[in-house]
Each structure stands twice: as structure tokens, then as C-alpha cells.
Enzyme design. Structure first.
Site, short mmCIF file in Angstrom:
data_model
loop_
_atom_site.label_atom_id
_atom_site.label_comp_id
_atom_site.label_asym_id
_atom_site.label_seq_id
_atom_site.Cartn_x
_atom_site.Cartn_y
_atom_site.Cartn_z
N HIS A 145 -4.70 -3.56 36.62
CA HIS A 145 -4.11 -3.55 35.27
C HIS A 145 -4.44 -2.21 34.58
O HIS A 145 -5.09 -2.18 33.53
CB HIS A 145 -4.62 -4.73 34.44
CG HIS A 145 -3.72 -5.04 33.27
ND1 HIS A 145 -3.52 -6.31 32.80
CD2 HIS A 145 -2.95 -4.23 32.47
CE1 HIS A 145 -2.69 -6.28 31.77
NE2 HIS A 145 -2.34 -5.03 31.55
N ARG A 205 3.44 -8.50 33.36
CA ARG A 205 2.34 -9.46 33.34
C ARG A 205 2.38 -10.25 34.64
O ARG A 205 3.47 -10.58 35.13
CB ARG A 205 2.45 -10.42 32.15
CG ARG A 205 2.10 -9.81 30.81
CD ARG A 205 0.61 -9.46 30.71
NE ARG A 205 0.23 -8.96 29.40
CZ ARG A 205 0.12 -7.67 29.08
NH1 ARG A 205 0.39 -6.73 29.97
NH2 ARG A 205 -0.27 -7.31 27.86
N GLU A 246 -6.71 -12.42 36.14
CA GLU A 246 -7.36 -11.10 36.12
C GLU A 246 -8.77 -11.26 35.57
O GLU A 246 -8.97 -12.09 34.70
CB GLU A 246 -6.55 -10.14 35.23
CG GLU A 246 -5.16 -9.88 35.80
CD GLU A 246 -4.32 -8.93 34.94
OE1 GLU A 246 -4.86 -8.33 34.00
OE2 GLU A 246 -3.14 -8.80 35.22
C1 DGY Z 1 -0.68 -3.71 27.14
O1 DGY Z 1 -0.91 -2.89 26.25
O2 DGY Z 1 -0.13 -4.79 26.93
C2 DGY Z 1 -1.15 -3.35 28.50
O3 DGY Z 1 -0.70 -4.22 29.46
C3 DGY Z 1 -2.65 -3.31 28.50
O4 DGY Z 1 -3.10 -4.62 28.28
#
Ligand code: DGY
Length: 323
Positions: free
Chosen positions: A283, A236, A265
Site C-alpha cells: 500500500h 482498495r 492489510e
Molecule cells: C489514500 O490516500 O487513500 C491512499 O490509499 C493511502 O491510504
């Protein structure tokens, strides 16, 4: 009587039809008035399905009938778990099905940053390839180097396997606990946080976002890394202090970075855009046709089980249901 489900992400019609077998379904129209749609749907909803919207007290206060939120993601940092627990709202997620796909992308970022793939691609397309390459275009090797994994969970282990068995890398890891089976399988060595940062040629961040991991990598940590080191983040964005990273990349305090996630984001404007030593992806860790389908199907299974009296397999806060 059918329960009500509010779908707040885009969903293919086949999945909406599947949900309609059992529920009254309302789907968010991204072209419409978003706030008005939430305001209308939340008080009626027994279940929510989607991804990408923070949800806590402020957003869910009106959702008086809500029993379950099924997030189409493994990460659940968007949800205020204390509040969901207080309200007895179950949260389900979609781990496992995205592990290998996300690890593929993590490793792709690592190679891309090391071998300057995105940068050289743009360079060739701009007509700059006039002669045999010289050191100005060279990258660095991946095989045989040391891979440091911060957070040896499922995805971290899958990245480590790629490094170990595909590229003959030595694997270091740091996390909350020792993983003897993975140490055995991967020859991985558990080490201290600072030690990992100082020794790894590639530092791959795969920890969940929490209060503890917020800005885990900042100025101090970047200063501990080798000047030749490459940092990869598929976890993240807020796990890394982005301003500190920009500075470190500008000053070549570290060599390069491969990023899939950001503090804000979508990333629309950023000093990262001016840097040639960072690969920026949107992402996209789990973004393949196969895996996104698997995630949606799992999220539907979770939702159906929760609302139709079963026990979903992937419960983030299982105790709210007394199971
Ligand atoms: C998740 O599944 O957490 C990925 O980062 C996609 O958001």
C-alpha cells in the site's frame, strides 16, 4: 480556550508543534495500550487526525465533543459516513496532492508485472543468471497495447495519460459517467464493463471502495479477461476477490497482477507469496517523502480550518456544516 486534538497516526514533531500553536494535542503512542489511549482521548477530542483506523458508531460513541476528523488519505472507506452525518461530524480528506505519485506507482506496477522486474531482480540476485536470457525469462510489451481503466477519476486519468502519451497505448475506460474532456484529451473510449475486461491487455482498477465496488472483480470477471492480461490494483483490496485472483494467477487464467492493496492489510501471510506472476507492494501508492508531506500539510490545514472557524477545502460530507 484551546480545543483538543487527538493524533492517531505518527506525525513529525514539526507538525505536532504547529498544531500546539492552536490546540491541546495528544498523540497516540503506538507502544502503549492503544485501546486505553483511545478511551481516554476520544471523550475530550474536538478533532481527530490520522489514517488507517476504521471509525463508526462503535469507535466514536464516546466522542461526544467531536467536530471533525481529518483523514490523511484521499480514500475514506474506513469511515461510516452515515453515522458521521447523523452526528454532524465533518470528515475531510487529502485528494489531488497524491494523484501523480499514485499514478506513478500504478504504472510502475503495470510495467513491473509485464516485464517481470521484481521477479527477475530476485532471480539475478539468487545467482541464476548463467547465460543469455531465453523465453523462460521473457516478459511482454507495454507500449502500443490497450489499457483499460476502471474508474477514470483523477488517479485513473493520470495513469491513462502515462499510458497514452508515454507508451502509445489505446485507452478504454468504464465508470459511472462519461468524461468527454478526457475522451478528447486521451482519445479514450468509454465502453461497457465486460467489454473492457475482454479487450484490455492491462486492466487498472482505480475505483473507490463502496458497497457497489466490493468484489467488483471476481471469478466471472477474471474469466472474461484475456489469458495474456495483466491486472493492476491501486484502489482498495476488497474491490478484487483475492481468493479468485489467486486461483486465476495459479491457473494462468490471466498472465499476471500488480497489487498495492489487499483485502487484509498489512499482508503478512498469503497464497500470493508463492506466486511469481504477482508483484506485491505494501500500500505504497502515495508513499514518497514529498507526497506524504503534502498530504500531512493538507490534513493539518483541513483540521485547523474546521476547528478555527474556517471552511476546509476538502470536505467529504460538507452538508454537516451547512455549507
Ligand atoms: C489514500 O490516500 O487513500 C491512499 O490509499 C493511502 O491510504
Amino acid at each position: 480556550m484551546k480545543k483538543n486534538v487527538f493524533v492517531f497516526s505518527r506525525l513529525d514533531s514539526e507538525y505536532v508543534l504547529r498544531l500546539e500553536d492552536n490546540f491541546n494535542v495528544t498523540q497516540l503512542d503506538p507502544q502503549g495500550d492503544i485501546d486505553a489511549q483511545y478511551a481516554a482521548a476520544l471523550p475530550e477530542a474536538h478533532g481527530l487526525l490520522g489514517v488507517g483506523r476504521p471509525m463508526g458508531r462503535a469507535q466514536l460513541a464516546q466522542a461526544g465533543r467531536l467536530e471533525v476528523i481529518s483523514t490523511i488519505s484521499v480514500g475514506y472507506d474506513n469511515y461510516d459516513l452515515d453515522y458521521l452525518n447523523e452526528r454532524g461530524i465533518l470528515l475531510t480528506n487529502t485528494p489531488d496532492v497524491l494523484t501523480e505519485t499514485t499514478a506513478d506507482l500504478g504504472f510502475a506496477l503495470l510495467i513491473s508485472a509485464a516485464r517481470r522486474i521484481a521477479e527477475l531482480d530476485a532471480w539475478v540476485k539468487a545467482g541464476n543468471w548463467q547465460a543469455t536470457l531465453g523465453p523462460a525469462q521473457f516478459g511482454c510489451d507495454v507500449h502500443g497495447k490497450t489499457l483499460g481503466i476502471l474508474g477514470l477519476g483523477n488517479i485513473g486519468a493520470a495513469v491513462a495519460r502515462r499510458g497514452r502519451f508515454g507508451f502509445g497505448m489505446d485507452v478504454l475506460y468504464h465508470g459511472n459517467s462519461r468524461k468527454p474532456a478526457l475522451e478528447q484529451e486521451l482519445g479514450a473510449r468509454f465502453c461497457g464493463f465486460d467489454e473492457l475486461l475482454g479487450e484490455a491487455d492491462f486492466v487498472c482498477v482505480v475505483v473507490p471502495l463502496s458497497e457497489r465496488t466490493h468484489k467488483l472483480i471476481g471469478r466471472r470477471e477474471l474469466a472474461l479477461m484475456k489469458p495474456s492480461a495483466i491486472l493492476v490494483n491501486v484502489a482498495r483490496g476488497p474491490v478484487i476477490d483475492e481468493a479468485a485472483l489467486v486461483e486465476a494467477l495459479q491457473n494462468r487464467q490471466i498472465q499476471a497482477a500488480g497489487l498495492d492493496v489487499y483485502e487484509q492489510e498489512p499482508l503478512r501471510e498469503s497464497p500470493l507469496f508463492a506466486l511469481s506472476n504477482v508483484v506485491t507492494l505494501p500500500h505504497a501508492g502515495s508513499a514518497t517523502y514529498e507526497t506524504r508531506r503534502a498530504m500531512v500539510e493538507l490534513a493539518l490545514d483541513n483540521l485547523e480550518q474546521a476547528l478555527l472557524g474556517g471552511t476546509p477545502r476538502y470536505r467529504v460530507n460538507p452538508r454537516v456544516r451547512g455549507t
